[in-house]
Design a protein around this motif. Sequence first.
Motif, PDB file in Angstrom:
ATOM      1  N   ARG A  44     -42.043 -10.753  15.039  1.00  0.00           N
ATOM      2  CA  ARG A  44     -41.296  -9.532  14.691  1.00  0.00           C
ATOM      3  C   ARG A  44     -41.892  -8.316  15.383  1.00  0.00           C
ATOM      4  NH1 ARG A  44     -41.014  -6.694   8.646  1.00  0.00           N
ATOM      5  NH2 ARG A  44     -39.830  -4.827   9.319  1.00  0.00           N
ATOM      6  N   TYR A  45     -43.195  -8.236  15.434  1.00  0.00           N
ATOM      7  CA  TYR A  45     -43.839  -7.031  15.954  1.00  0.00           C
ATOM      8  C   TYR A  45     -44.292  -7.163  17.410  1.00  0.00           C
ATOM      9  CZ  TYR A  45     -43.652  -5.124  11.269  1.00  0.00           C
ATOM     10  OH  TYR A  45     -43.197  -4.636  10.059  1.00  0.00           O
ATOM     11  N   THR A  46     -43.763  -8.170  18.093  1.00  0.00           N
ATOM     12  CA  THR A  46     -43.937  -8.223  19.547  1.00  0.00           C
ATOM     13  C   THR A  46     -42.575  -8.200  20.242  1.00  0.00           C
ATOM     14  OG1 THR A  46     -44.079 -10.647  19.399  1.00  0.00           O
ATOM     15  CG2 THR A  46     -46.157  -9.417  19.513  1.00  0.00           C
ATOM     16  N   GLN A  47     -41.529  -7.820  19.500  1.00  0.00           N
ATOM     17  CA  GLN A  47     -40.168  -7.728  20.053  1.00  0.00           C
ATOM     18  C   GLN A  47     -40.112  -6.678  21.142  1.00  0.00           C
ATOM     19  OE1 GLN A  47     -38.507  -4.659  19.268  1.00  0.00           O
ATOM     20  NE2 GLN A  47     -36.798  -5.109  20.651  1.00  0.00           N
ATOM     21  N   LEU A  48     -39.391  -6.962  22.225  1.00  0.00           N
ATOM     22  CA  LEU A  48     -39.165  -6.016  23.312  1.00  0.00           C
ATOM     23  C   LEU A  48     -37.783  -6.258  23.910  1.00  0.00           C
ATOM     24  CD1 LEU A  48     -42.619  -6.074  25.165  1.00  0.00           C
ATOM     25  CD2 LEU A  48     -41.660  -4.162  23.878  1.00  0.00           C
ATOM     26  N   PRO A  49     -37.174  -5.247  24.506  1.00  0.00           N
ATOM     27  CA  PRO A  49     -35.861  -5.455  25.148  1.00  0.00           C
ATOM     28  C   PRO A  49     -35.971  -6.455  26.313  1.00  0.00           C
ATOM     29  CG  PRO A  49     -36.355  -3.111  24.894  1.00  0.00           C
ATOM     30  CD  PRO A  49     -37.606  -3.845  24.585  1.00  0.00           C
ATOM     31  N   LYS A  50     -34.901  -7.217  26.515  1.00  0.00           N
ATOM     32  CA  LYS A  50     -34.906  -8.204  27.596  1.00  0.00           C
ATOM     33  C   LYS A  50     -34.988  -7.549  28.970  1.00  0.00           C
ATOM     34  CE  LYS A  50     -32.324 -11.680  24.994  1.00  0.00           C
ATOM     35  NZ  LYS A  50     -31.085 -12.521  24.941  1.00  0.00           N
ATOM     36  N   GLU A  79     -38.633   0.797   0.560  1.00  0.00           N
ATOM     37  CA  GLU A  79     -37.812   0.183   1.604  1.00  0.00           C
ATOM     38  C   GLU A  79     -38.653  -0.898   2.258  1.00  0.00           C
ATOM     39  OE1 GLU A  79     -36.119   2.532   4.724  1.00  0.00           O
ATOM     40  OE2 GLU A  79     -35.005   3.798   3.326  1.00  0.00           O
ATOM     41  N   VAL A  80     -38.277  -2.140   2.060  1.00  0.00           N
ATOM     42  CA  VAL A  80     -39.090  -3.248   2.547  1.00  0.00           C
ATOM     43  C   VAL A  80     -39.196  -3.232   4.068  1.00  0.00           C
ATOM     44  CG1 VAL A  80     -39.296  -5.761   2.623  1.00  0.00           C
ATOM     45  CG2 VAL A  80     -38.480  -4.645   0.538  1.00  0.00           C
ATOM     46  N   ALA A  81     -38.107  -2.860   4.755  1.00  0.00           N
ATOM     47  CA  ALA A  81     -38.095  -2.930   6.217  1.00  0.00           C
ATOM     48  C   ALA A  81     -38.955  -1.852   6.855  1.00  0.00           C
ATOM     49  CB  ALA A  81     -36.661  -2.821   6.725  1.00  0.00           C
ATOM     50  N   THR A  82     -39.089  -0.691   6.235  1.00  0.00           N
ATOM     51  CA  THR A  82     -39.786   0.445   6.855  1.00  0.00           C
ATOM     52  C   THR A  82     -41.026   0.901   6.094  1.00  0.00           C
ATOM     53  OG1 THR A  82     -38.478   2.081   5.646  1.00  0.00           O
ATOM     54  CG2 THR A  82     -37.562   1.276   7.729  1.00  0.00           C
ATOM     55  N   GLY A 136     -34.476  -4.755   9.715  1.00  0.00           N
ATOM     56  CA  GLY A 136     -33.952  -5.122   8.405  1.00  0.00           C
ATOM     57  C   GLY A 136     -33.060  -4.044   7.823  1.00  0.00           C
ATOM     58  N   SER A 137     -32.421  -4.356   6.731  1.00  0.00           N
ATOM     59  CA  SER A 137     -31.548  -3.404   6.053  1.00  0.00           C
ATOM     60  C   SER A 137     -32.374  -2.413   5.240  1.00  0.00           C
ATOM     61  CB  SER A 137     -30.573  -4.143   5.132  1.00  0.00           C
ATOM     62  OG  SER A 137     -29.859  -3.221   4.341  1.00  0.00           O
ATOM     63  N   ARG A 138     -31.998  -1.144   5.327  1.00  0.00           N
ATOM     64  CA  ARG A 138     -32.671  -0.120   4.529  1.00  0.00           C
ATOM     65  C   ARG A 138     -32.313  -0.234   3.054  1.00  0.00           C
ATOM     66  NH1 ARG A 138     -35.118   4.478   6.556  1.00  0.00           N
ATOM     67  NH2 ARG A 138     -35.277   4.634   8.818  1.00  0.00           N
ATOM     68  N   GLU A 139     -31.274  -0.989   2.736  1.00  0.00           N
ATOM     69  CA  GLU A 139     -30.842  -1.109   1.348  1.00  0.00           C
ATOM     70  C   GLU A 139     -31.655  -2.129   0.561  1.00  0.00           C
ATOM     71  OE1 GLU A 139     -28.727   1.064   0.238  1.00  0.00           O
ATOM     72  OE2 GLU A 139     -28.640   1.861   2.289  1.00  0.00           O
ATOM     73  N   THR A 166     -42.355   3.189   8.901  1.00  0.00           N
ATOM     74  CA  THR A 166     -42.633   2.501  10.156  1.00  0.00           C
ATOM     75  C   THR A 166     -41.323   1.946  10.706  1.00  0.00           C
ATOM     76  OG1 THR A 166     -42.990   0.330   9.134  1.00  0.00           O
ATOM     77  CG2 THR A 166     -44.885   1.811   9.253  1.00  0.00           C
ATOM     78  N   LYS A 167     -41.297   1.695  12.018  1.00  0.00           N
ATOM     79  CA  LYS A 167     -40.128   1.076  12.640  1.00  0.00           C
ATOM     80  C   LYS A 167     -40.602  -0.006  13.601  1.00  0.00           C
ATOM     81  CE  LYS A 167     -36.917   4.827  11.863  1.00  0.00           C
ATOM     82  NZ  LYS A 167     -35.900   5.761  12.389  1.00  0.00           N
ATOM     83  N   ASP A 168     -39.743  -1.051  13.758  1.00  0.00           N
ATOM     84  CA  ASP A 168     -40.212  -2.248  14.444  1.00  0.00           C
ATOM     85  C   ASP A 168     -39.420  -2.645  15.679  1.00  0.00           C
ATOM     86  OD1 ASP A 168     -37.969  -2.867  12.984  1.00  0.00           O
ATOM     87  OD2 ASP A 168     -38.689  -4.806  12.296  1.00  0.00           O
ATOM     88  N   VAL A 169     -38.224  -2.115  15.908  1.00  0.00           N
ATOM     89  CA  VAL A 169     -37.396  -2.564  17.029  1.00  0.00           C
ATOM     90  C   VAL A 169     -37.325  -1.458  18.084  1.00  0.00           C
ATOM     91  CG1 VAL A 169     -35.113  -3.337  17.771  1.00  0.00           C
ATOM     92  CG2 VAL A 169     -36.032  -4.083  15.557  1.00  0.00           C
ATOM     93  N   TYR A 170     -37.855  -1.767  19.271  1.00  0.00           N
ATOM     94  CA  TYR A 170     -37.763  -0.832  20.397  1.00  0.00           C
ATOM     95  C   TYR A 170     -36.544  -1.210  21.231  1.00  0.00           C
ATOM     96  CZ  TYR A 170     -38.764   1.528  24.796  1.00  0.00           C
ATOM     97  OH  TYR A 170     -38.661   2.304  25.924  1.00  0.00           O
ATOM     98  N   THR A 171     -35.679  -0.224  21.504  1.00  0.00           N
ATOM     99  CA  THR A 171     -34.408  -0.482  22.191  1.00  0.00           C
ATOM    100  C   THR A 171     -34.417  -0.128  23.670  1.00  0.00           C
ATOM    101  OG1 THR A 171     -33.535   1.730  21.690  1.00  0.00           O
ATOM    102  CG2 THR A 171     -33.192  -0.002  20.035  1.00  0.00           C
ATOM    103  N   GLY A 172     -35.467   0.500  24.152  1.00  0.00           N
ATOM    104  CA  GLY A 172     -35.470   1.018  25.511  1.00  0.00           C
ATOM    105  C   GLY A 172     -35.199   2.507  25.554  1.00  0.00           C
ATOM    106  N   LYS A 173     -34.623   3.044  24.468  1.00  0.00           N
ATOM    107  CA  LYS A 173     -34.355   4.480  24.331  1.00  0.00           C
ATOM    108  C   LYS A 173     -35.076   5.092  23.134  1.00  0.00           C
ATOM    109  CE  LYS A 173     -31.347   4.340  27.705  1.00  0.00           C
ATOM    110  NZ  LYS A 173     -31.668   4.884  29.040  1.00  0.00           N
TER     111      LYS A 173
END
Length: 735
Positions: free
Chosen positions: A413-419, A361-364, A298-301, A285-292
């Motif tokens: 965290r899961y309602t993040q959107l680009p400004k 991977e905790v972040a994904t 989080g870190s994949r490590e 899964t992925k949580d940050v939408y960048t507009g693209k």
Amino acid sequence: MTSRKVQKDLMTFIMYIFGFLLLWEWLRPLEQLTDTSNIWVFLSFIFISLLLSFIGTPVIIGGCIKWVFIIAALDFLYIDEAFFQFKWVSVFITDFIESFQFVMARDWANLSNLFRSFLFFVLLWLMTYLIQYWLINRKQIFIFFFMTLVYITVLDTFTPYNAGWAIVRTVISGFAVLGMLTFFRLLDKEGIKKETNLSRKWMIPLVAMIVVSIGFGLAAPKAEPIWPDPVPYLTSYGKESGDGTGVQKIGYGLDDSSLGGPFIGDNQVVFTVEAESRHYWKVETKDVYTGKGWITSGSREVRSPFGSADQVPITSFFNRPGVETVKESSTVYSLNNNSHIVYPLGIKKIDAASFFSFELEVATEKIHSLEGDSPSPIKQYTLDYVVPRYSVTALNEASSEKNIVENNELINRYTQLPKDLPQRIQELAKEITDGKDSWFEKARELESYFSRSGYSYDQKDVAVPGDDEDYVDQFLFDTKQGYCDNFSTSMVVMARSIGIPARWVKGYTEGEYKGISESGSRMFEITNNNAHSWVEVYFPGIGWVPFEPTQGFSNSVQFNFDTASQSHDQPSVMNPEELEKDKPELKENNERQAASSEGSFKKLFVPIKNFFEVYWKWIALVIIVLAVLALIIYKIRGRWLPYYLTLRFKWTKKDENFQKAYMLLLRELERYGLHRKDGQTLRDYADYVDRFFSSREMGRLTARYEQLIYRGNLQKGSWKETKELWENLIKKTIA
């Protein structure tokens, strides 16, 4: 066994040398551009093949020599054991069986180097035969010469390979061969006997022309290119403005930061499963939408290790009232080298060999498989999981103010959107969900919006957002066509814009149903074409719930509409029991069960049908191989049919068989190319055959045949006397 008729003069030998040099140009770039080594082994095979062809070695003997060379070379390259100890036999058999399985699965990446080299030897064998055929039989080699030039110039343009001198060598070899072949064709056309003086008169001007042309070409000043370098244009072809990646190949990938653009299909099988029910297969899964596109916050490590005996540290939903669960298990058979696990929603345990371990991977929520400390693919593993059935009443109550406050960090965290997200996306989301109170009702409205608002599923004509465009905004308001990434990302962004926590999920759909396995489970085949993305929405106190907004795809999640109002408000949603009835594989299973109670014919038909469903690829392969063998045998009938006819009448002593043998001889002469003209008498035809073979055998046989026709009988013992004449003529038709 007879040798092939070949010319063995000096000019023919020189032509073979130039043919060898042209083939060499195809191999030269391999050592630089690929991981191919020991090129001299393959060059030796080419040289031996052409030498055997030049000296006219019989086909069977030449073939045996080539096979021995191939086996010895493969033993030298990969096994390094004494050849005559025959340890290579078991290694070859095992390797070839595994490689053929990969071929059937279209998993080209996992073919062994030994099998690849074997296929390369077969290709070189074919190429050397074609060189001999073009040089000696057809006396035309321009196409091969032209393709060689195209090959090395393309490599020179698009790869680090420098083909400057390769082009010079190819032009010299090609012009020399073309000149000699033209000379031979003129001799054949005019019926002129080849003599040394005549050859010298042709070759000296040819050599002079080649030397002058090459020298002038090297010495002459070179103009600067008048066209720009085509490589940047071609590599950027298909890109729109922005960071688009152009045409891509479908399948699971790591980088989702720049979504958009068309893709091409790929039906390579990734894995197969035996499962009790159909469901999607998650990878991450992925949580940050960048507009693209999507990235990970989080870190994949940061990883959480666990073993086969441990519980998988993923909580997809809570075991509380409102979520009913049913335990199931599936067995996954991986057919690629990916060191990650595919798993369903509700995963609890992964059962694999004891020497494998896992990291989450905790972040994904991506699960990696390891052998020791190194990533390692697992070819077979079993998954234990629970299939949820959500209470609609509980989902409607989950978005209360109390639950939202308790899960504030996760929701943020899961309602993040680009400004700079376009405002009209939020306005559209509010318009779609107007009048709906709970998160579940709003999510259902967003999910179904795409199917009723003119959006279409398309894999080819898909735009890439420009620098000043938002990926979701472009899809929602401008193009309105795309594939799963467009639909799923748009739903996640719209849900977040109105405060509903959602995330983007990558993995595979359930795949193609393949029948019932021996254990009674349903079998599914998942290919790269089944790579997919979808949506999961978080409901406090419940957990993550999958949603499927993509046109043409259906969500397999089960909802318990435990209130009358909900069942009426959601007429488009079917009960799980109804969904089960509509599954094609369950229908097929029910039909098989019904068939078992009918007559003996149907009882016999079902296992036959199952056998063909499981082994149809092997059956098709056998049919294709037999068809190819039959075609080859038919094509080379000129080499074996005369021997067969000779053996057929060798032990025959009856004079009555002469008439049948004579008619077969006429048919063989026709096949050989000695055609009998319309209205031509047998005696005239016999004269024509005798002149062709410089013999008198056909005339003598024809006289005996005319005696049989006009007198009605033959002198006793005639067949014994004429059998040798007949055999001699039959053997002359070998080609």
